[in-house]
Design an enzyme around this catalytic site. Sequence first.
Site, PDB file in Angstrom:
ATOM      1  N   LYS A  96       0.875  -1.182   0.000  1.00  0.00           N
ATOM      2  CA  LYS A  96       0.000   0.000   0.000  1.00  0.00           C
ATOM      3  C   LYS A  96       0.901   1.217   0.000  1.00  0.00           C
ATOM      4  CE  LYS A  96      -2.989   2.665   2.923  1.00  0.00           C
ATOM      5  NZ  LYS A  96      -3.482   2.798   4.287  1.00  0.00           N
ATOM      6  N   GLY A 157      -7.872   8.884  10.720  1.00  0.00           N
ATOM      7  CA  GLY A 157      -8.140   9.024  12.151  1.00  0.00           C
ATOM      8  C   GLY A 157      -9.273   9.982  12.493  1.00  0.00           C
ATOM      9  N   ALA A 183      -9.413   5.179   5.067  1.00  0.00           N
ATOM     10  CA  ALA A 183      -9.365   6.347   5.964  1.00  0.00           C
ATOM     11  C   ALA A 183     -10.703   7.054   6.111  1.00  0.00           C
ATOM     12  CB  ALA A 183      -8.324   7.365   5.520  1.00  0.00           C
ATOM     13  N   GLY A 184     -10.997   7.389   7.335  1.00  0.00           N
ATOM     14  CA  GLY A 184     -12.177   8.191   7.643  1.00  0.00           C
ATOM     15  C   GLY A 184     -13.383   7.394   8.081  1.00  0.00           C
ATOM     16  N   ASN A 205      -9.116   0.924  10.315  1.00  0.00           N
ATOM     17  CA  ASN A 205      -8.115   0.676  11.355  1.00  0.00           C
ATOM     18  C   ASN A 205      -8.531   1.284  12.690  1.00  0.00           C
ATOM     19  OD1 ASN A 205      -5.849   0.010  12.816  1.00  0.00           O
ATOM     20  ND2 ASN A 205      -4.502   1.430  11.788  1.00  0.00           N
ATOM     21  N   SER A 206      -8.402   2.619  12.825  1.00  0.00           N
ATOM     22  CA  SER A 206      -8.677   3.262  14.127  1.00  0.00           C
ATOM     23  C   SER A 206     -10.042   2.904  14.693  1.00  0.00           C
ATOM     24  CB  SER A 206      -8.645   4.780  14.037  1.00  0.00           C
ATOM     25  OG  SER A 206      -7.747   5.222  13.118  1.00  0.00           O
TER      26      SER A 206
END
Lengths: 256, 368
Positions: A96, A157, A183-184, A205-206
């Site tokens: 990635k 994040g 993301a997001g 992820n987060s």
Amino acid sequence: MDKLILGEKEFNSRLFTGTGKFSDKSLIKPMLEMSKSEMITLALRRVDFDMPQENILNYIPKNVTLLPNTSGAKTAEEAVKIARIARTVGCGNFIKIEIINDMKYLFPDNEETIKATKILAKEGFIVLPYMMPDLIAAKRLEDAGAAAIMPLGSPIGSNKGLQTKYMIEILIENCKLPIIIDAGIGRPSHAAKAMEMGAAAVLVNSAIACSENPIKMGKAFSLAVQAGREAYLAKLAEEKKYAEASSPLTGFLFEE
Amino acid sequence: MSFYDVIKKYEDFNIKEYLENVSYEDVEKTINKENLNEFDFLNLISNTSLEYIEIIARKSQKLTKRYFGNTISLYAPLYISNYCTNKCTYCGFNKENKIKRKHLSYEEIEKEAKELAKTGIKHVLFLTGEAKELVSFEYIKNTLIILKKYFKSISIEIYPLKENEYRKLKNLGLDGVTIYQETYDLETYKKVHLEGQKKDYFYRLDTPERVARAGVRQIGIGALYGLSDIYKDAFFSALHAKYLMDKYIDCEISISLPRMKYSESKFKPYQKLDNKKFIQIMLAFRLYLKYIGINISTRESAEFRNNLIGLGATKYSAGSKTDVGGYTKENKSTPQFETDDKRDVNEICNAIKNRGYQPVFKDWELII
Ligand code: SF4
């Protein structure tokens, strides 16, 4: 659910997860089991080969595909170096590309990303570039040999969901490659929404790692991704049905 | 433009008076905002806001988790020389102090590095005094080259360099520069820095910008609390960080809140930063500057550091020795200041884990 194919590899799950930000690395394995995720991203800069208890690779089951990322790279050249190291140390062929020159919002640098994609695809990597949703850049990434396009939903994040929804819809409509939202995504409902729109997969992820219960949250995301995908497939079927209707609504225009 | 132009804007602004007039309503408004301005920062460090500290702490925790996850990065300092030609009245290494001095040879640096690396530490910060003949640029450069063999991220806390010198070090793999202004108050600054290059307030103030322009990834700034008015120093460090974050978006900025400790200088602090204020300031940094790294050293006690985990801190030093030759324990020197948290790396890791956080040893890959 229908299978996702990336670089000749088949995936039963359309949920990609991450290794960063967990309070304890030993949560990764049960999270993977519950979320059924088969692809997990890890930052090469975080992989610590010297201490077995610190080495993140020892916490990931062998059946899960590694997606090392080039986090920390500011230029194509650095990303290429990191990718090569990742392959040499046994992280496989997937990469990635993450090239960031903005430490505030962590927005990706599309220009450098295209350059790195070109080089790495030629070297036989299966390249998944993280990018700012921009159609021209997406097209260049296709030409450069990317295996999928990973536009951001909102800043890393931020958990703000699909702030770039309209731009992503344009990518989905106009790109041949699978679009993976990265993301997001802060809630399972965001993931479901992305899948309904026709995204090929989502990377979370987060939202999983930082939740009170990452294992349960992994499951929630898994269900959301499945639901979204099924809805997308169902909608497709519906549109087809209209197209093939036996008595077209405008048929009278062509009657003699 | 220099950050000094920002400082000048507040010349006629009376921080003390502002802080005394902060109302409950002001603090509540600040807490409910997503993007804070500099006055919100002041609202948060006022005495009025102490009543809201729990809510502020929760907000800080949430923001920190969002950007840094449930992790704390670890690093350790490595003192390589405590010779100094300067006269900073508060420092144990001040040239007037009759202390045990030591300057490590390259072989000794290598030994120290080996010893420190055994603890698992991967990120190192090496420090020196300012004695340019002895601690030359060449010596700094060679130290960096030696340390690269043992660590993945190398930062320096040394005297200010020129932009092209920073660039040279960056090209060799330097990852970060820590440079504290000590105090933003010009008058106090002049009073406590009596000799050497450090006398020049402005050259020091513009150092982070030279570092940023040279392309070094991480920059650490801060004030030494106790030298001057703590509110003023907190306010200007926050503004300084904001200024750097806005101007150099490709740099990672972090901030520290070192408090005056006992040293050989026997300096009497102007004002004491107590635990409550320390935490208020730290939380205010987080709410005002969401993405900032917050660094907590072993100057603080073990118990206090344990309590700070989860409140907003992102980087901890561990197992620190602040004397030259401290890790190999051969002819040690006098330390720059006394450390309070004397736990070893393992003990600190366990304390972090007990609080539900993951200690991170390695967060960088040297690709040079
Ligand atoms: S603060 Fe730094 S420059 Fe000043 S006396 Fe101490 S070591 Fe020397």
